[in-house]
Write an enzyme that holds these catalytic residues in place. Structure first.
Site, PDB file in Angstrom:
ATOM      1  N   HIS A  62       0.842  -1.198   0.000  1.00  0.00           N
ATOM      2  CA  HIS A  62       0.000   0.000   0.000  1.00  0.00           C
ATOM      3  C   HIS A  62       0.876   1.246   0.000  1.00  0.00           C
ATOM      4  CE1 HIS A  62       0.547   0.855   4.387  1.00  0.00           C
ATOM      5  NE2 HIS A  62       0.563  -0.465   4.509  1.00  0.00           N
ATOM      6  N   ASP A  71      -0.501   4.275   0.620  1.00  0.00           N
ATOM      7  CA  ASP A  71      -1.043   5.261   1.559  1.00  0.00           C
ATOM      8  C   ASP A  71      -0.393   5.113   2.926  1.00  0.00           C
ATOM      9  OD1 ASP A  71      -2.389   2.779   1.885  1.00  0.00           O
ATOM     10  OD2 ASP A  71      -4.045   3.760   2.933  1.00  0.00           O
ATOM     11  N   ASP A  84       6.314   1.730   7.051  1.00  0.00           N
ATOM     12  CA  ASP A  84       4.989   1.204   6.723  1.00  0.00           C
ATOM     13  C   ASP A  84       4.385   1.979   5.575  1.00  0.00           C
ATOM     14  OD1 ASP A  84       2.619  -0.191   6.865  1.00  0.00           O
ATOM     15  OD2 ASP A  84       1.907   0.757   8.694  1.00  0.00           O
ATOM     16  N   GLU A  97      -5.254   1.079   2.376  1.00  0.00           N
ATOM     17  CA  GLU A  97      -5.019   0.034   3.374  1.00  0.00           C
ATOM     18  C   GLU A  97      -5.108   0.600   4.773  1.00  0.00           C
ATOM     19  OE1 GLU A  97      -3.018  -2.801   6.059  1.00  0.00           O
ATOM     20  OE2 GLU A  97      -2.536  -0.692   5.702  1.00  0.00           O
ATOM     21  N   GLU A  98      -4.645   1.832   4.934  1.00  0.00           N
ATOM     22  CA  GLU A  98      -4.675   2.464   6.255  1.00  0.00           C
ATOM     23  C   GLU A  98      -6.045   3.056   6.580  1.00  0.00           C
ATOM     24  OE1 GLU A  98      -2.455   1.897   8.178  1.00  0.00           O
ATOM     25  OE2 GLU A  98      -0.463   1.905   7.282  1.00  0.00           O
ATOM     26  N   GLU A 109       4.300  -5.919   4.544  1.00  0.00           N
ATOM     27  CA  GLU A 109       4.085  -5.272   5.841  1.00  0.00           C
ATOM     28  C   GLU A 109       5.328  -5.402   6.725  1.00  0.00           C
ATOM     29  OE1 GLU A 109       1.790  -3.395   6.865  1.00  0.00           O
ATOM     30  OE2 GLU A 109       0.147  -3.717   5.460  1.00  0.00           O
ATOM     31  N   HIS A 132       3.445   4.135  12.432  1.00  0.00           N
ATOM     32  CA  HIS A 132       2.330   4.995  12.866  1.00  0.00           C
ATOM     33  C   HIS A 132       2.746   5.997  13.948  1.00  0.00           C
ATOM     34  CE1 HIS A 132      -1.126   2.157  11.357  1.00  0.00           C
ATOM     35  NE2 HIS A 132      -0.064   2.139  10.559  1.00  0.00           N
TER      36      HIS A 132
END
EC number: 3.5.1.18
Length: 386
Positions: A73, A75, A106, A140-141, A169, A355
């Site tokens: 992903h 995003d 990530d 995805e997020e 991931e 994150h």
């Protein structure tokens, strides 16, 4: 500067806060097309939440060729307070041997590493014995409704078969490659509304307190042993996430209470069996209620075989580690791909800063990630040639 580091920095510099792609897919398509990939844009969702998806495939000649797909992903999660960052989150910044920027772990490093691994692998093996594809999304997020899920549904409609999937991931813990995910638990949420009769708190005999009525049932659900788990998964868990009841006044018995809860369930239970058991408990306690279910994903498991063995061999050759197979953690887009692909493995860099403010990756870990992907490609090629 290595090619992998350069591409990682280019991706980080694009502010692709979910569901925005910010040009990441165009950059990646430009890198894939010279290698012979046919790139197909599959965008989805309303104009207010438009999701960008890319399906890129490089096919060889011959029937019944296996297909390897890399899923990722573009995003990223929101930055949080900018003033708390040591450097701008979308300006790739080197400090103390680390590369800082939103998406560094990530998962923009993984995407860059796989693309460069492909460049190196195809330079030495221009006609591999399997097809290669990439499934990349900008959702995805976020809700994960118009991203990988939509592409998988389209591939299923077209009858496209996938055999192996690597999801990039961040799975490493202490050292690069020390853990990979060969499965994930399922996730299912419920919103329970228990109905009562609103009234003055001084006259409980004229009302019916739904919170009081719900508590014994909730206590029973919290104490329930749903299953025993197995060699690959811990036991299924049930947790309350939110509870809302009352008018805000201190002298009113509420007319209803709403409880949000979530199951993380293993392959020993099914969504249907868990739903039936919850309803049985609620009915046993004589509650007047409404219950809405949302299944976020089914559990999946890839036992040791072609793909797991190839990834383990690649990690062993690159790092000397015997990697740990794990199904811990949250969900990923692997839950969608597993519907049409029997072997799904997640492998990527450290998850220590994902994150977080000042997300980063150790620069010295970037090339090993690329090499693990390249060695996996080489190992799959070796297995097919036997």
């Amino acid at each position: 500067m290595s090619r992998t580091l350069q591409l990682t920095e280019q991706l980080i510099s694009l502010p692709s806060v979910t569901p925005e792609d910010a040009g990441c897919l165009e950059l990646l398509a430009d890198a894939l097309q010279p290698m012979g990939f046919a790139c197909e844009r599959i965008d989805s969702g309303p104009d207010s939440f438009r999701v960008r998806n890319l399906w890129a495939r490089r096919s060889g000649t011959g029937a019944d060729r296996p297909v390897l797909v890399f899923a990722g992903h573009t995003d990223v999660v929101p930055t949080g307070p900018l003033e708390q960052w040591s450097s701008p989150p979308f300006v790739p910044t080197h400090r103390d041997g680390k590369l800082y920027g939103r998406g560094a772990s990530d998962m923009k490093t993984s995407i860059a590493a796989f693309v460069v691994a492909l460049e190196e692998f195809l330079a030495e093996t221009p006609a591999p014995s399997f097809d290669i594809a990439l499934l990349l999304t900008s959702d995805e997020e976020g809700p994960s409704v118009d991203g990988t899920k939509v592409v998988v549904e389209l591939l299923r409609e077209r009858g496209e078969r996938l055999d192996w999937c690597i999801v990039g991931e961040p799975t490493s813990v202490e050292r690069t490659g020390d853990m990979i995910k060969n499965g994930r638990r399922g996730t299912m949420s419920g919103r329970l509304t228990v109905k009562g009769i609103q009234g003055h708190i001084a006259y409980p005999q004229l009302a019916r307190n739904p919170i009081h009525q719900a508590l014994p049932a909730l206590a029973e659900l919290a104490a329930t042993r749903w299953d025993e788990g197995n060699a690959f998964f811990p036991p299924t868990s049930w947790q309350i996430s939110n509870m809302h009841g009352g008018t805000g006044a201190s002298n009113v018995i509420p007319g209803h209470v709403t409880i949000d809860f979530n199951f993380r369930f293993c392959t020993e239970s099914t969504a249907e069996s868990l739903q039936q058991r919850v309803h049985a408990v609620l009915d046993h306690h004589g509650l007047e209620y409404e219950l809405a279910w949302t299944i976020g994903g089914q559990p999946f498991l890839t036992t040791p075989g072609t793909l797991v063995n190839a990834v383990q061999a690649a990690i062993r050759a690159e790092t000397g580690l015997e990697t740990e197979l794990s199904t811990t953690g949250g969900t990923s887009d692997g839950r969608f791909i597993a519907q049409i692909c029997s072997q799904v493995v997640e492998v990527g860099p450290s998850n220590a800063s994902i994150h977080k403010i000042d997300e980063h990756i150790v620069v010295a870990d970037i090339e090993p990630i690329k090499n693990i992907y390249r060695r996996t490609l080489q190992e799959l090629q070796r297995q097919q040639a036997v």
